[in-house]
Design a protein around this motif. Structure first.
Motif, short mmCIF file in Angstrom:
data_model
loop_
_atom_site.label_atom_id
_atom_site.label_comp_id
_atom_site.label_asym_id
_atom_site.label_seq_id
_atom_site.Cartn_x
_atom_site.Cartn_y
_atom_site.Cartn_z
N LYS A 177 0.84 -1.19 0.00
CA LYS A 177 0.00 0.00 0.00
C LYS A 177 0.88 1.25 0.00
N GLY A 178 0.35 2.35 -0.55
CA GLY A 178 1.08 3.60 -0.55
C GLY A 178 1.18 4.17 0.85
N ARG A 179 2.12 5.10 1.03
CA ARG A 179 2.32 5.75 2.32
C ARG A 179 2.42 7.24 2.08
N LYS A 180 1.70 8.03 2.86
CA LYS A 180 1.71 9.48 2.68
C LYS A 180 2.64 10.13 3.68
N ALA A 181 3.27 11.22 3.25
CA ALA A 181 4.08 12.02 4.16
C ALA A 181 4.02 13.47 3.70
N TYR A 182 4.24 14.38 4.64
CA TYR A 182 4.33 15.79 4.29
C TYR A 182 5.48 16.39 5.08
N VAL A 183 6.35 17.12 4.37
CA VAL A 183 7.49 17.79 4.99
C VAL A 183 7.27 19.29 4.93
N HIS A 184 7.49 19.98 6.06
CA HIS A 184 7.31 21.43 6.10
C HIS A 184 8.53 22.08 6.74
N VAL A 185 9.06 23.12 6.08
CA VAL A 185 10.17 23.90 6.64
C VAL A 185 9.58 25.13 7.32
N ILE A 186 9.76 25.22 8.62
CA ILE A 186 9.17 26.33 9.38
C ILE A 186 9.77 27.66 8.93
N GLN A 187 8.91 28.66 8.84
CA GLN A 187 9.29 29.97 8.30
C GLN A 187 9.88 30.85 9.42
N THR A 188 11.01 30.43 9.94
CA THR A 188 11.60 31.14 11.07
C THR A 188 12.20 32.48 10.68
N LYS A 192 12.28 32.39 1.58
CA LYS A 192 13.66 32.79 1.80
C LYS A 192 14.27 31.89 2.87
N GLY A 193 15.51 32.21 3.25
CA GLY A 193 16.12 31.54 4.39
C GLY A 193 16.64 30.15 4.06
N ALA A 194 16.53 29.25 5.06
CA ALA A 194 17.09 27.91 4.99
C ALA A 194 16.63 27.15 3.75
N THR A 195 17.50 26.30 3.23
CA THR A 195 17.19 25.48 2.05
C THR A 195 17.35 24.01 2.41
N VAL A 196 16.34 23.23 2.10
CA VAL A 196 16.30 21.80 2.44
C VAL A 196 16.07 21.00 1.16
N LYS A 197 16.83 19.90 1.01
CA LYS A 197 16.63 19.01 -0.14
C LYS A 197 16.01 17.71 0.35
N ILE A 198 14.92 17.32 -0.31
CA ILE A 198 14.27 16.04 -0.03
C ILE A 198 14.59 15.12 -1.20
N GLU A 227 14.21 20.71 -3.89
CA GLU A 227 14.65 21.66 -2.89
C GLU A 227 13.50 22.57 -2.48
N ILE A 228 13.39 22.78 -1.17
CA ILE A 228 12.36 23.67 -0.63
C ILE A 228 13.01 24.60 0.37
N ARG A 229 12.33 25.75 0.64
CA ARG A 229 12.88 26.75 1.54
C ARG A 229 11.87 27.05 2.64
N GLU A 230 12.20 28.03 3.49
CA GLU A 230 11.33 28.33 4.62
C GLU A 230 9.90 28.64 4.17
N GLY A 231 8.94 28.02 4.83
CA GLY A 231 7.54 28.18 4.48
C GLY A 231 7.07 27.20 3.43
N ASP A 232 8.00 26.64 2.66
CA ASP A 232 7.65 25.63 1.66
C ASP A 232 7.40 24.29 2.34
N GLY A 233 6.71 23.43 1.62
CA GLY A 233 6.52 22.06 2.05
C GLY A 233 6.62 21.14 0.86
N ALA A 234 6.41 19.85 1.09
CA ALA A 234 6.42 18.89 -0.01
C ALA A 234 5.59 17.68 0.37
#
Length: 271
Positions: free
Chosen positions: A202-213, A222-228, A236-243
């Motif tokens: 079965k599929g599995r769901k997830a959500y990643v969020h970078v807090i907009q500090t 803007k701000g921090a950059t995260v690669k999933i 790549e996502i940044r502050e306030g972004d999610g995936a």
């Protein structure tokens, strides 16, 4: 939304979220909420609300009712005063997490406490059954324990190591198939997560969020950059972004800080 036949990563950009500036409240809505509606972002599995709120001093959400939702607040900065019809009165600070299982119905208020604005995330999920008795929990997690570690801050009440005490160590017990992990990633650090193998096929769901500090803005993040990354894909996502992430059980996802500053990241694993 992505399919479940392989690991898929779909970004949710901060400037595409619903947002509003009410003067006393500046808010972003990842999913449909209040006057913001987007049928493509109307919750994700049991996860229904992910709001990033900034509330001015001397203001807040006055007493109002809720029922049949699991409601938790993750405090980023400032202080948040909680009062509810169960008799709970508490001031929450940086590192605190508060969970209200509204069940058959509660009334509560959430207001800024003190002279500084409060920045917190308001998160709602659907309980797996209706008619539950209202309950309230608080937990505290330090920056030190979250630094470069996945810390489980919310987990299903039936999960291993979860206590139903009002306060204490370990994750807060949620009546939903949702596990919330938090971390503060320093530059160059990567953390893996392997999706559980329960329910193979079965599929599995997830959500990643970078807090907009880094502050409130309506433009590109803007701000921090995260690669999933995982399964040969990366975003790549940044502050306030999610995936949105979907993948088969047993697959590995990596979350890496590829920027110059620390990144505070929330990760929802949704059955």
């Amino acid at each position: 939304m992505p399919s479940a036949s392989t690991l898929e990563i779909v970004p949710r950009r901060s400037n595409e979220r619903g947002n509003a500036d009410h003067g006393w409240l500046k808010t972003f809505h990842t999913y449909s909420f209040a006057s913001y509606y987007d049928p493509n972002h109307d919750g994700f599995g049991a996860l229904r609300v992910l709001n990033e709120d900034r509330v001015r001093p001397g203001t807040g959400f006055g007493t109002h009712p809720h029922r049949e939702f699991e409601i938790f607040s993750y405090v980023v900065s400032g202080e948040l005063e909680h009062r509810d019809s169960m008799g709970n009165v508490e001031v929450l600070k940086r590192g605190d997490l508060q969970l209200t299982s509204a069940g058959t119905g509660i009334r509560h208020s959430e207001k800024t406490y003190g002279a500084k604005p409060v920045h917190f995330l308001q998160i709602w999920s659907l309980p797996w059954r209706s008619g539950l008795a209202p309950t309230y929990f608080t937990r505290h997690f330090t920056d030190e324990e979250k630094t470069n570690n996945w810390v489980r801050v919310v987990a299903p009440v039936s999960a291993e190591g979860v206590s139903e005490k009002r306060e204490g160590a370990g994750p807060a017990p949620v009546q939903s198939p949702v596990t919330l992990w938090a971390t503060i990633l320093t530059p160059g650090t990567a953390l893996p997560h392997t999706f559980p193998t329960e329910g193979a096929g079965k599929g599995r769901k997830a959500y990643v969020h970078v807090i907009q500090t880094g502050g409130y803005n309506e433009g590109p993040a803007k701000g921090a950059t995260v690669k999933i990354s995982g399964d040969g894909k990366d975003v790549e996502i940044r502050e306030g972004d999610g995936a949105y992430v979907m993948g088969l059980p047993g697959r590995e996802m990596r979350v890496e800080n590829v920027g110059e500053g620390n990144a505070e990241v929330l990760f929802f694993d949704i059955e």
